[in-house]
Motif scaffolding. Structure first.
Motif, PDB file in Angstrom:
ATOM      1  N   ASN A  89      -2.059  -1.022 -24.189  1.00  0.00           N
ATOM      2  CA  ASN A  89      -1.471  -2.256 -24.720  1.00  0.00           C
ATOM      3  C   ASN A  89      -0.100  -2.566 -24.114  1.00  0.00           C
ATOM      4  OD1 ASN A  89      -0.188  -0.143 -25.814  1.00  0.00           O
ATOM      5  ND2 ASN A  89      -0.697  -0.604 -27.951  1.00  0.00           N
ATOM      6  N   ALA A  90       0.407  -1.650 -23.286  1.00  0.00           N
ATOM      7  CA  ALA A  90       1.703  -1.926 -22.661  1.00  0.00           C
ATOM      8  C   ALA A  90       1.575  -3.038 -21.620  1.00  0.00           C
ATOM      9  CB  ALA A  90       2.250  -0.673 -21.995  1.00  0.00           C
ATOM     10  N   GLU A  91       0.328  -3.285 -21.216  1.00  0.00           N
ATOM     11  CA  GLU A  91       0.148  -4.347 -20.237  1.00  0.00           C
ATOM     12  C   GLU A  91       0.341  -5.693 -20.896  1.00  0.00           C
ATOM     13  OE1 GLU A  91      -3.303  -4.856 -17.844  1.00  0.00           O
ATOM     14  OE2 GLU A  91      -2.934  -2.972 -16.793  1.00  0.00           O
ATOM     15  N   SER A  92       1.501  -6.251 -20.677  1.00  0.00           N
ATOM     16  CA  SER A  92       1.806  -7.526 -21.333  1.00  0.00           C
ATOM     17  C   SER A  92       1.080  -8.655 -20.622  1.00  0.00           C
ATOM     18  CB  SER A  92       3.307  -7.773 -21.249  1.00  0.00           C
ATOM     19  OG  SER A  92       3.675  -7.850 -19.886  1.00  0.00           O
ATOM     20  N   ASN A  93       1.033  -9.801 -21.293  1.00  0.00           N
ATOM     21  CA  ASN A  93       0.438 -10.983 -20.660  1.00  0.00           C
ATOM     22  C   ASN A  93       1.167 -11.333 -19.377  1.00  0.00           C
ATOM     23  OD1 ASN A  93      -1.532 -11.350 -22.501  1.00  0.00           O
ATOM     24  ND2 ASN A  93      -0.318 -12.711 -23.815  1.00  0.00           N
ATOM     25  N   ASP A 109      13.428  -7.698 -16.453  1.00  0.00           N
ATOM     26  CA  ASP A 109      13.525  -7.332 -17.867  1.00  0.00           C
ATOM     27  C   ASP A 109      12.127  -7.283 -18.472  1.00  0.00           C
ATOM     28  OD1 ASP A 109      14.463  -6.786 -20.339  1.00  0.00           O
ATOM     29  OD2 ASP A 109      15.032  -8.853 -20.818  1.00  0.00           O
ATOM     30  N   LEU A 110      11.675  -6.075 -18.795  1.00  0.00           N
ATOM     31  CA  LEU A 110      10.374  -5.957 -19.457  1.00  0.00           C
ATOM     32  C   LEU A 110      10.633  -6.169 -20.931  1.00  0.00           C
ATOM     33  CD1 LEU A 110       9.050  -2.823 -17.586  1.00  0.00           C
ATOM     34  CD2 LEU A 110       8.543  -5.212 -17.110  1.00  0.00           C
ATOM     35  N   THR A 111      10.383  -7.358 -21.391  1.00  0.00           N
ATOM     36  CA  THR A 111      10.779  -7.761 -22.740  1.00  0.00           C
ATOM     37  C   THR A 111      10.278  -6.771 -23.779  1.00  0.00           C
ATOM     38  OG1 THR A 111      10.035  -9.838 -21.806  1.00  0.00           O
ATOM     39  CG2 THR A 111      11.142  -9.957 -23.913  1.00  0.00           C
ATOM     40  N   GLY A 112      11.136  -6.524 -24.735  1.00  0.00           N
ATOM     41  CA  GLY A 112      10.731  -5.628 -25.818  1.00  0.00           C
ATOM     42  C   GLY A 112      10.996  -4.173 -25.494  1.00  0.00           C
ATOM     43  N   LYS A 128       6.336   0.699 -13.035  1.00  0.00           N
ATOM     44  CA  LYS A 128       5.348   0.005 -12.203  1.00  0.00           C
ATOM     45  C   LYS A 128       5.345  -1.505 -12.475  1.00  0.00           C
ATOM     46  CE  LYS A 128       0.925   0.324 -10.265  1.00  0.00           C
ATOM     47  NZ  LYS A 128      -0.189   1.239 -10.192  1.00  0.00           N
ATOM     48  N   GLU A 129       5.470  -1.877 -13.749  1.00  0.00           N
ATOM     49  CA  GLU A 129       5.477  -3.320 -14.069  1.00  0.00           C
ATOM     50  C   GLU A 129       6.639  -4.020 -13.374  1.00  0.00           C
ATOM     51  OE1 GLU A 129       5.154  -0.821 -16.250  1.00  0.00           O
ATOM     52  OE2 GLU A 129       4.403  -1.518 -18.196  1.00  0.00           O
ATOM     53  N   GLN A 130       7.792  -3.362 -13.389  1.00  0.00           N
ATOM     54  CA  GLN A 130       8.960  -3.969 -12.737  1.00  0.00           C
ATOM     55  C   GLN A 130       8.710  -4.129 -11.238  1.00  0.00           C
ATOM     56  OE1 GLN A 130      11.690  -0.973 -14.434  1.00  0.00           O
ATOM     57  NE2 GLN A 130      13.051  -2.666 -14.940  1.00  0.00           N
ATOM     58  N   PHE A 131       8.146  -3.101 -10.651  1.00  0.00           N
ATOM     59  CA  PHE A 131       7.870  -3.108  -9.213  1.00  0.00           C
ATOM     60  C   PHE A 131       6.948  -4.271  -8.865  1.00  0.00           C
ATOM     61  CE2 PHE A 131       5.688  -1.343  -5.381  1.00  0.00           C
ATOM     62  CZ  PHE A 131       6.807  -1.038  -4.614  1.00  0.00           C
TER      63      PHE A 131
END
Length: 471
Positions: free
Chosen positions: A4-8, A81-84, A95-98
């Motif tokens: 669930n960490a995979e945000s929209n 900024d990975l919100t939350g 990885k999301e930031q990358f």
């Protein structure tokens, strides 16, 4: 994969990449994060991989990218900024930031790029000073040249056969910075520019209007981090960033151009001419003679003429048509004049007159020489047929191109000159098995015979031909 960490937002960014692009990004991230250990493994859970500044530096510094650019890329990634999540806590890149960093800079619009670029310019909160933008821009240009040289992507140019790039980096950065304008439309210059503060919206407007910033960032990321570099999608803007270079290899010549000026001037050429430059004439190779000049450049298609005066000023012009020896003006409104040193700039046509280009020789009544812009006796750029003398007259500006005086002194003495054909040579320009220009143009042949150098093009044709195959 990430539950669930995979945000929209993350999924939206992911969807911008083709499956093979995604796996390419994954591969680069895995390689980088592999070297940063598993800091949180002690609690028994499999940790998420992250990338540290040290890992980025270990992978790229000294090799494909200068250290200061690696630090800027890291600051850009960290700014996502990975919100939350309290992303401020971590010195490591998730990885999301990358991926979002890649998505925004490679596929995003000016609005998406700007927050990252602001953080690459300065780690602190905005606004940023002109001096900081200048340092960022110089780092960016230097990194482009460094990485293209390292990856052998300079297409026949190299740092040995061109002018020193250091002054070119500064000149190109100044040229791009001259487009910075404040909200009220004013453009600060000189020392004032260095001290002026620019907020995010002004820098965003600049990035939007100066396409080189995005293109250069794309090159640094694709070639520097070696990600998506071989995939054709969206690399069209960088395909002709540097034109292929022909005719200089193995001739012990250092061009009057430096790599930043080649990149900048090439971007002003018509798109169909941006893929290749071929050396037609160099006063250092072919001698200081106007007849030689004419013999080498007539009927060779669109050309770039570049010269250096005895004071070290370097400038020239782009001729959109084949040069022809005749007493009339020729060319069209795609012609332009330019300066390379001490400043880099391109001057395009004003619409005031059609005196684009002129070449004459051996006439009693008309001026004999090569000219661009202005009028007889008062050209924006003039090389006299009495080779070695020239002028650049513009009080205050050249009527045809709105260019200032390009040489150090209005009447100058020529130190060196080159002419480069751009795009593909025309069919009749003397390829193997075809008639040479000298076979079909009796005037050009007569010029050469007058100088006692008849048919010398026979010998000159060969090395240029062979050079075609050596990429």
């Amino acid at each position: 994969k990430m539950g669930n960490a995979e945000s929209n937002a993350y999924r939206n960014h992911l969807s911008r990449f083709l499956p093979e692009e995604q796996s390419d990004i994954d591969g680069v991230f895995d390689t980088l994060s592999g070297s940063s250990g598993s800091a949180g493994a002690k609690n028994g859970k499999a940790t998420k991989k992250t990338v540290t500044l040290a890992a980025l530096q270990a992978a790229y510094v000294q090799e494909s990218l200068p250290e200061q650019m690696t630090v800027r890329l890291y600051n850009g990634m960290k700014s996502i900024d990975l919100t939350g999540k309290s992303s401020g806590l971590s010195e490591q890149i998730a990885k999301e930031q990358f991926l979002i960093f890649m998505s925004n800079l490679l596929k995003g619009n000016a609005d998406e790029k700007i927050t990252i670029i602001m953080k690459m310019i300065s780690k602190t909160e905005e606004p940023v000073k002109g001096k900081q933008i200048q340092e960022f821009t110089e780092d960016l240009i230097m990194s482009v040249i460094h990485v293209l040289s390292y990856r052998k992507e300079l297409k026949g140019w190299n740092l040995e056969n061109t002018r020193d790039s250091a002054s070119g980096v500064k000149a190109l950065a100044s040229q791009l910075l001259s487009e910075l304008k404040l909200a009220d439309g004013t453009k600060p210059v000189g020392p004032q520019l260095m001290e002026t503060s620019f907020d995010q919206s002004v820098v965003e407007d600049w990035v939007y209007r100066v396409p080189q910033i995005s293109v250069f960032l794309s090159v640094v990321i694709r070639q520097g981090l070696h990600v998506l570099h071989s995939l054709p999608d969206q690399t069209k803007d960088i395909v002709n960033l540097v034109p292929g270079c022909k005719g200089i290899k193995g001739r012990g010549l250092v061009s009057l151009f430096d790599i930043p000026s080649i990149i900048y001037i090439n971007s002003y050429l018509p798109a169909e001419l941006q893929h290749k430059w071929q050396l037609l004439f160099s006063s250092r190779l072919h001698g200081e003679s106007f007849s030689q000049l004419c013999g080498h450049i007539v009927n060779k298609g669109p050309c770039i003429v570049i010269l250096k005066d005895l004071d070290g000023y370097i400038f020239g012009g782009f001729a959109s048509h084949s040069w022809e020896v005749k007493p009339q003006f020729q060319g069209d409104n795609r012609c332009f004049l330019f300066s390379v040193f001490p400043s880099l700039a391109v001057y395009t046509y004003t619409g005031y007159n059609d005196h684009y280009m002129y070449l004459n020789h051996g006439q009693q009544t008309m001026p004999n020489g090569l000219g661009m812009g202005g009028q007889h006796g008062y050209f924006g750029l003039w090389i006299d047929s009495d080779y070695g003398k020239g002028h650049s007259k513009a009080k205050p500006r050249c009527t045809t191109y709105n260019s200032p005086q390009l040489s150090a002194k209005e009447d100058f003495t020529l130190d060196a000159m080159e002419v480069w054909a751009v795009g593909d040579l025309p069919e009749n320009a003397g390829t193997k098995g075809k008639k040479s220009i000298l076979d079909v143009d009796p005037e050009a042949q007569a010029l050469l015979e007058m100088t006692g150098k008849s048919r010398q093009s026979e010998g000159l044709r060969e090395p240029i031909e062979e050079d075609e195959d050596d990429d």
